[in-house]
Design a protein around this motif. Structure first.
Motif, PDB file in Angstrom:
ATOM      1  N   SER A  28     -16.682 -19.331  14.667  1.00  0.00           N
ATOM      2  CA  SER A  28     -17.528 -20.034  13.687  1.00  0.00           C
ATOM      3  C   SER A  28     -16.905 -21.368  13.294  1.00  0.00           C
ATOM      4  O   SER A  28     -17.614 -22.368  13.119  1.00  0.00           O
ATOM      5  CB  SER A  28     -17.715 -19.179  12.433  1.00  0.00           C
ATOM      6  OG  SER A  28     -18.326 -17.962  12.757  1.00  0.00           O
ATOM      7  N   GLY A  29     -15.573 -21.366  13.142  1.00  0.00           N
ATOM      8  CA  GLY A  29     -14.875 -22.607  12.808  1.00  0.00           C
ATOM      9  C   GLY A  29     -15.079 -23.674  13.872  1.00  0.00           C
ATOM     10  O   GLY A  29     -15.282 -24.854  13.562  1.00  0.00           O
ATOM     11  N   PHE A  30     -15.047 -23.300  15.153  1.00  0.00           N
ATOM     12  CA  PHE A  30     -15.265 -24.254  16.237  1.00  0.00           C
ATOM     13  C   PHE A  30     -16.693 -24.806  16.220  1.00  0.00           C
ATOM     14  O   PHE A  30     -16.917 -25.987  16.499  1.00  0.00           O
ATOM     15  CB  PHE A  30     -14.970 -23.615  17.595  1.00  0.00           C
ATOM     16  CG  PHE A  30     -13.503 -23.552  17.910  1.00  0.00           C
ATOM     17  CD1 PHE A  30     -12.761 -24.714  18.102  1.00  0.00           C
ATOM     18  CD2 PHE A  30     -12.863 -22.320  18.004  1.00  0.00           C
ATOM     19  CE1 PHE A  30     -11.412 -24.650  18.388  1.00  0.00           C
ATOM     20  CE2 PHE A  30     -11.511 -22.256  18.294  1.00  0.00           C
ATOM     21  CZ  PHE A  30     -10.777 -23.416  18.485  1.00  0.00           C
TER      22      PHE A  30
ATOM     23  N   TRP B 176     -15.453 -30.629   8.797  1.00  0.00           N
ATOM     24  CA  TRP B 176     -14.177 -30.240   9.376  1.00  0.00           C
ATOM     25  C   TRP B 176     -13.258 -29.457   8.423  1.00  0.00           C
ATOM     26  O   TRP B 176     -12.547 -28.564   8.875  1.00  0.00           O
ATOM     27  CB  TRP B 176     -13.455 -31.436  10.004  1.00  0.00           C
ATOM     28  CG  TRP B 176     -12.987 -32.489   9.021  1.00  0.00           C
ATOM     29  CD1 TRP B 176     -13.662 -33.584   8.620  1.00  0.00           C
ATOM     30  CD2 TRP B 176     -11.741 -32.498   8.351  1.00  0.00           C
ATOM     31  NE1 TRP B 176     -12.937 -34.302   7.724  1.00  0.00           N
ATOM     32  CE2 TRP B 176     -11.727 -33.652   7.529  1.00  0.00           C
ATOM     33  CE3 TRP B 176     -10.630 -31.682   8.329  1.00  0.00           C
ATOM     34  CZ2 TRP B 176     -10.661 -33.979   6.708  1.00  0.00           C
ATOM     35  CZ3 TRP B 176      -9.568 -32.018   7.518  1.00  0.00           C
ATOM     36  CH2 TRP B 176      -9.589 -33.150   6.717  1.00  0.00           C
ATOM     37  N   PRO B 177     -13.252 -29.715   7.044  1.00  0.00           N
ATOM     38  CA  PRO B 177     -12.371 -28.890   6.201  1.00  0.00           C
ATOM     39  C   PRO B 177     -12.779 -27.405   6.205  1.00  0.00           C
ATOM     40  O   PRO B 177     -11.928 -26.511   6.261  1.00  0.00           O
ATOM     41  CB  PRO B 177     -12.534 -29.480   4.801  1.00  0.00           C
ATOM     42  CG  PRO B 177     -13.011 -30.876   5.011  1.00  0.00           C
ATOM     43  CD  PRO B 177     -13.840 -30.805   6.252  1.00  0.00           C
ATOM     44  N   THR B 178     -14.097 -27.170   6.173  1.00  0.00           N
ATOM     45  CA  THR B 178     -14.571 -25.774   6.231  1.00  0.00           C
ATOM     46  C   THR B 178     -14.248 -25.170   7.586  1.00  0.00           C
ATOM     47  O   THR B 178     -13.853 -24.001   7.679  1.00  0.00           O
ATOM     48  CB  THR B 178     -16.091 -25.718   5.981  1.00  0.00           C
ATOM     49  OG1 THR B 178     -16.395 -26.405   4.770  1.00  0.00           O
ATOM     50  CG2 THR B 178     -16.584 -24.303   5.911  1.00  0.00           C
ATOM     51  N   ALA B 179     -14.379 -25.980   8.641  1.00  0.00           N
ATOM     52  CA  ALA B 179     -14.075 -25.500   9.986  1.00  0.00           C
ATOM     53  C   ALA B 179     -12.594 -25.112  10.088  1.00  0.00           C
ATOM     54  O   ALA B 179     -12.261 -24.064  10.660  1.00  0.00           O
ATOM     55  CB  ALA B 179     -14.420 -26.567  11.017  1.00  0.00           C
ATOM     56  N   LEU B 180     -11.704 -25.926   9.532  1.00  0.00           N
ATOM     57  CA  LEU B 180     -10.273 -25.607   9.560  1.00  0.00           C
ATOM     58  C   LEU B 180      -9.965 -24.340   8.759  1.00  0.00           C
ATOM     59  O   LEU B 180      -9.131 -23.526   9.164  1.00  0.00           O
ATOM     60  CB  LEU B 180      -9.450 -26.774   9.016  1.00  0.00           C
ATOM     61  CG  LEU B 180      -9.368 -28.016   9.918  1.00  0.00           C
ATOM     62  CD1 LEU B 180      -8.559 -29.114   9.238  1.00  0.00           C
ATOM     63  CD2 LEU B 180      -8.742 -27.659  11.259  1.00  0.00           C
ATOM     64  N   LEU B 181     -10.683 -24.183   7.632  1.00  0.00           N
ATOM     65  CA  LEU B 181     -10.511 -22.966   6.831  1.00  0.00           C
ATOM     66  C   LEU B 181     -10.920 -21.727   7.645  1.00  0.00           C
ATOM     67  O   LEU B 181     -10.191 -20.750   7.710  1.00  0.00           O
ATOM     68  CB  LEU B 181     -11.336 -23.048   5.542  1.00  0.00           C
ATOM     69  CG  LEU B 181     -11.341 -21.776   4.688  1.00  0.00           C
ATOM     70  CD1 LEU B 181      -9.972 -21.558   4.063  1.00  0.00           C
ATOM     71  CD2 LEU B 181     -12.410 -21.847   3.617  1.00  0.00           C
ATOM     72  N   PHE B 182     -12.088 -21.816   8.277  1.00  0.00           N
ATOM     73  CA  PHE B 182     -12.572 -20.697   9.103  1.00  0.00           C
ATOM     74  C   PHE B 182     -11.595 -20.398  10.248  1.00  0.00           C
ATOM     75  O   PHE B 182     -11.300 -19.230  10.538  1.00  0.00           O
ATOM     76  CB  PHE B 182     -13.966 -21.013   9.668  1.00  0.00           C
ATOM     77  CG  PHE B 182     -15.088 -20.565   8.794  1.00  0.00           C
ATOM     78  CD1 PHE B 182     -15.823 -19.431   9.109  1.00  0.00           C
ATOM     79  CD2 PHE B 182     -15.426 -21.270   7.648  1.00  0.00           C
ATOM     80  CE1 PHE B 182     -16.862 -19.018   8.300  1.00  0.00           C
ATOM     81  CE2 PHE B 182     -16.458 -20.862   6.839  1.00  0.00           C
ATOM     82  CZ  PHE B 182     -17.191 -19.727   7.158  1.00  0.00           C
TER      83      PHE B 182
END
Length: 199
Positions: free
Chosen positions: A136-138, A145-151
């Motif tokens: 999901s992060g990818f 991108w901050p939410t993606a890095l968190l995921f």
């Protein structure tokens, strides 16, 4: 049935055991017949029960001794469980006692199976939840991108946790199987002890 045919049938039923264990068991029963004497041959055969019953007791005892002597594989533990269950079910018990033994074995087995299944399902769900969070992060990397890095971070941590728990769970399952074998062994010895005492 005479002594020779009894011992021959017993040897045939013990084919799963190693040769030295078969020879030791047969030597024991030959000595048992010798001590009783030729005139008491039929009485000894009646007292011992069928060759199938004696063979199942010998195999169950062998499985218990083998497990106590060495740390064995899970496959060998499961084989020992089946041998002990077969020995319990082949014991000439009264119908109520046999029904209780069968009910105990199946309820105990159902509880253990449910517990092991729940543990495996929990570890697998942790592992797959981490994979899903990582993927999901990818997918949202281009959007935020901050939410993606968190995921992705959570995904790596949770996946790593699932991988770390796998060997612990495998050891725990192996220990549960050993405890089951020991519990069944105790039940088997109680049942055969009661039978020998004449209950």
């Amino acid at each position: 049935m005479d002594r020779a045919s009894y011992l021959k049938k017993l040897r045939g039923k013990l084919q799963r055991l190693p040769a030295h264990e078969i020879d030791a068991a047969l030597a024991y029963y030959e000595e048992y017949f010798d001590e009783a004497g030729e005139e008491n041959e039929q009485q000894v055969i009646q007292q011992l029960g069928s060759p199938s019953h004696v063979a199942s007791q010998i195999m169950a005892d062998s499985a218990i001794k083998d497990l106590e002597a060495t740390s064995t594989s899970t496959k060998k533990n499961v084989t020992a469980i089946w041998l002990i269950i077969l020995a319990i079910l082949s014991a000439p018990l009264s119908l109520p006692l046999l029904a209780v033994a069968i009910a105990l074995i199946f309820s105990f087995g159902a509880v253990i199976f449910s517990f092991v299944f729940a543990i495996i399902a929990t570890v697998l769900s942790i592992f797959f939840a981490g994979i899903v969070a990582l993927i999901s992060g990818f997918f949202i990397l281009n959007q935020h991108w901050p939410t993606a890095l968190l995921f992705m971070g959570v995904g790596f941590i949770v996946t790593g946790l699932g991988i770390l728990l796998s060997p612990i769970v495998a050891r725990m399952i192996k220990k549960i199987v050993v405890v089951c074998v020991e519990a069944l062994g105790k039940l088997f010895h109680k049942i055969t002890k009661k039978r020998k005492e004449g209950y």
